[in-house]
Motif scaffolding. Structure first.
Motif, short mmCIF file in Angstrom:
data_model
loop_
_atom_site.label_atom_id
_atom_site.label_comp_id
_atom_site.label_asym_id
_atom_site.label_seq_id
_atom_site.Cartn_x
_atom_site.Cartn_y
_atom_site.Cartn_z
N GLU A 214 11.97 48.52 10.58
CA GLU A 214 12.96 48.45 9.50
C GLU A 214 13.44 47.01 9.30
N HIS A 215 13.70 46.31 10.40
CA HIS A 215 14.17 44.93 10.29
C HIS A 215 13.05 43.99 9.81
N LEU A 216 11.83 44.23 10.25
CA LEU A 216 10.72 43.38 9.80
C LEU A 216 10.49 43.54 8.29
N ARG A 217 10.48 44.79 7.82
CA ARG A 217 10.30 45.02 6.39
C ARG A 217 11.43 44.40 5.59
N ALA A 218 12.67 44.57 6.07
CA ALA A 218 13.81 44.01 5.34
C ALA A 218 13.79 42.49 5.37
N ALA A 219 13.44 41.91 6.51
CA ALA A 219 13.38 40.44 6.61
C ALA A 219 12.39 39.87 5.61
N LEU A 220 11.25 40.53 5.44
CA LEU A 220 10.23 40.06 4.51
C LEU A 220 10.61 40.33 3.06
N SER A 221 11.04 41.56 2.77
CA SER A 221 11.31 41.93 1.38
C SER A 221 12.57 41.25 0.85
N MET A 222 13.54 40.96 1.73
CA MET A 222 14.78 40.31 1.30
C MET A 222 14.74 38.80 1.52
N GLU A 223 13.57 38.33 1.98
CA GLU A 223 13.30 36.89 2.14
C GLU A 223 14.25 36.20 3.11
N ASP A 224 14.67 36.91 4.16
CA ASP A 224 15.41 36.28 5.24
C ASP A 224 14.48 35.39 6.05
N LEU A 225 13.26 35.87 6.26
CA LEU A 225 12.25 35.15 7.02
C LEU A 225 10.89 35.35 6.34
N THR A 226 10.08 34.31 6.36
CA THR A 226 8.74 34.43 5.80
C THR A 226 7.80 35.06 6.83
N TYR A 227 6.63 35.47 6.37
CA TYR A 227 5.62 36.01 7.28
C TYR A 227 5.23 34.97 8.33
N GLU A 228 5.10 33.72 7.92
CA GLU A 228 4.77 32.64 8.87
C GLU A 228 5.87 32.48 9.92
N GLU A 229 7.13 32.52 9.47
CA GLU A 229 8.24 32.37 10.41
C GLU A 229 8.30 33.53 11.40
N LEU A 230 8.03 34.74 10.92
CA LEU A 230 8.04 35.90 11.81
C LEU A 230 6.88 35.86 12.79
N GLN A 231 5.73 35.35 12.36
CA GLN A 231 4.63 35.17 13.31
C GLN A 231 5.04 34.21 14.42
N GLU A 232 5.76 33.16 14.05
CA GLU A 232 6.21 32.19 15.05
C GLU A 232 7.26 32.79 15.95
N LEU A 233 8.11 33.66 15.41
CA LEU A 233 9.07 34.38 16.24
C LEU A 233 8.34 35.17 17.32
N VAL A 234 7.23 35.81 16.96
CA VAL A 234 6.47 36.59 17.94
C VAL A 234 5.91 35.69 19.04
N VAL A 235 5.38 34.53 18.67
CA VAL A 235 4.85 33.58 19.66
C VAL A 235 5.95 33.21 20.66
N HIS A 236 7.12 32.89 20.15
CA HIS A 236 8.24 32.47 21.00
C HIS A 236 8.72 33.65 21.86
N TYR A 237 8.84 34.80 21.26
CA TYR A 237 9.27 36.02 21.96
C TYR A 237 8.34 36.33 23.13
N ALA A 238 7.04 36.21 22.91
CA ALA A 238 6.06 36.53 23.95
C ALA A 238 6.21 35.64 25.16
N VAL A 239 6.56 34.38 24.94
CA VAL A 239 6.74 33.45 26.07
C VAL A 239 7.84 33.94 27.01
N TYR A 240 8.92 34.47 26.44
CA TYR A 240 10.07 34.85 27.27
C TYR A 240 10.06 36.30 27.72
N LEU A 241 9.29 37.16 27.05
CA LEU A 241 9.27 38.57 27.47
C LEU A 241 7.87 39.10 27.76
#
Length: 264
Positions: A214-241
């Motif tokens: 729900e948050h990923l769809r909203a982030a993209l459709s409401m332009e809070d974060l771009t697809y590129e930015e969310l991909q980078e969020l995943v890279v960073h998230y994976a390092v810590y978890l």
């Protein structure tokens, strides 16, 4: 061509990045975990990737180390976020409140404790007097009907769609009235984008895939974060978890982006 001429140049750049981010001297590369992992990939590559702002990366990191309940990383990253001025104490305080709604007050209490300790230490080192910070007060009370209307309106503002029915006490009082009506509406120190980042990381750690999607769809459709930015969020998230949790979050992101026609 490689970015660095040799191993020594690459290690020097990685150690300099560690010191810039953590605001403390880099540890000596005394073993595989420190040399190849912490200094090498985490600070030599991941933190230098760009795309996200330093503030974004601080919020992701604090969400992840807080979720893991990792005391030493919480202590060092809270200090670094404040000492670097990437986050103010008021912003960290607001982050802790939002984090508490996602993963509970007990885990948030640990971050809050280290935040207070770091604020005292920072004021002492800078020769300043620690003054009360400008935190946002709890919202004024409303009658039950008005409170529910505010929560439902906030949900639409966050997700772009109507809220699910408030069929239980949790769905009504906790979810709509408090989380959306009284937390997501606070905008003095965290933006909707900031809260989205924290919520994605926490929900992914908790394994609540419906909430993540729900948050990923909203982030993209409401332009809070771009697809590129969310991909980078995943890279960073994976390092810590960890890579397994990162892989699942990546799968959910690709599915959300595909649903919105962003991967074609």
């Amino acid at each position: 061509m490689p970015e660095w001429g040799d191993r020594d140049e690459r290690q020097a750049a990685a150690r300099a990045e560690y010191e810039r981010i953590m605001t403390t001297p880099s540890p000596d590369p005394m073993g595989a975990f420190i040399e190849s992992g912490v200094i090498g990939f985490v600070f030599g590559e991941m933190w230098r990737r760009g795309v996200l702002t330093a503030r974004d990366r601080r919020l992701i990191t604090l969400s992840c180390v807080g979720a893991a309940g990792a005391t030493t990383p919480i202590e060092t990253h809270v200090w670094a976020a404040l000492n670097s001025d990437d986050l103010t104490y008021a912003e960290l305080d607001e982050f802790v409140l939002h984090f508490a709604t996602q993963l509970g007050w007990p885990k948030a209490s640990d971050i809050n404790l280290h935040g207070m300790m770091s604020a005292f230490r920072l004021a002492e080192e800078r020769g300043e007097e620690l003054a009360p910070h400008d935190y946002e007060l709890w919202t004024d009370p409303l009658d039950d009907e008005s409170r529910r209307e505010r929560g439902e309106a906030a949900y639409v503002a966050v997700h772009g769609v109507p809220s699910p029915p408030a069929a239980t006490a949790f769905r009504g009082r906790s979810y709509l009235d408090f989380l959306y009506g009284e937390i997501w509406t606070r905008d003095r120190h965290l933006t909707r984008r900031d809260r989205r980042i924290v919520s994605i990381c926490c929900a992914a750690f908790a394994g609540v895939e419906e909430e993540v999607s729900e948050h990923l769809r909203a982030a993209l459709s409401m332009e809070d974060l771009t697809y590129e930015e969310l991909q980078e969020l995943v890279v960073h998230y994976a390092v810590y978890l960890g890579w397994p949790l990162g892989r699942r979050l990546d799968d959910l992101l690709v599915a959300a982006a595909d649903e919105l026609g962003l991967t074609t």
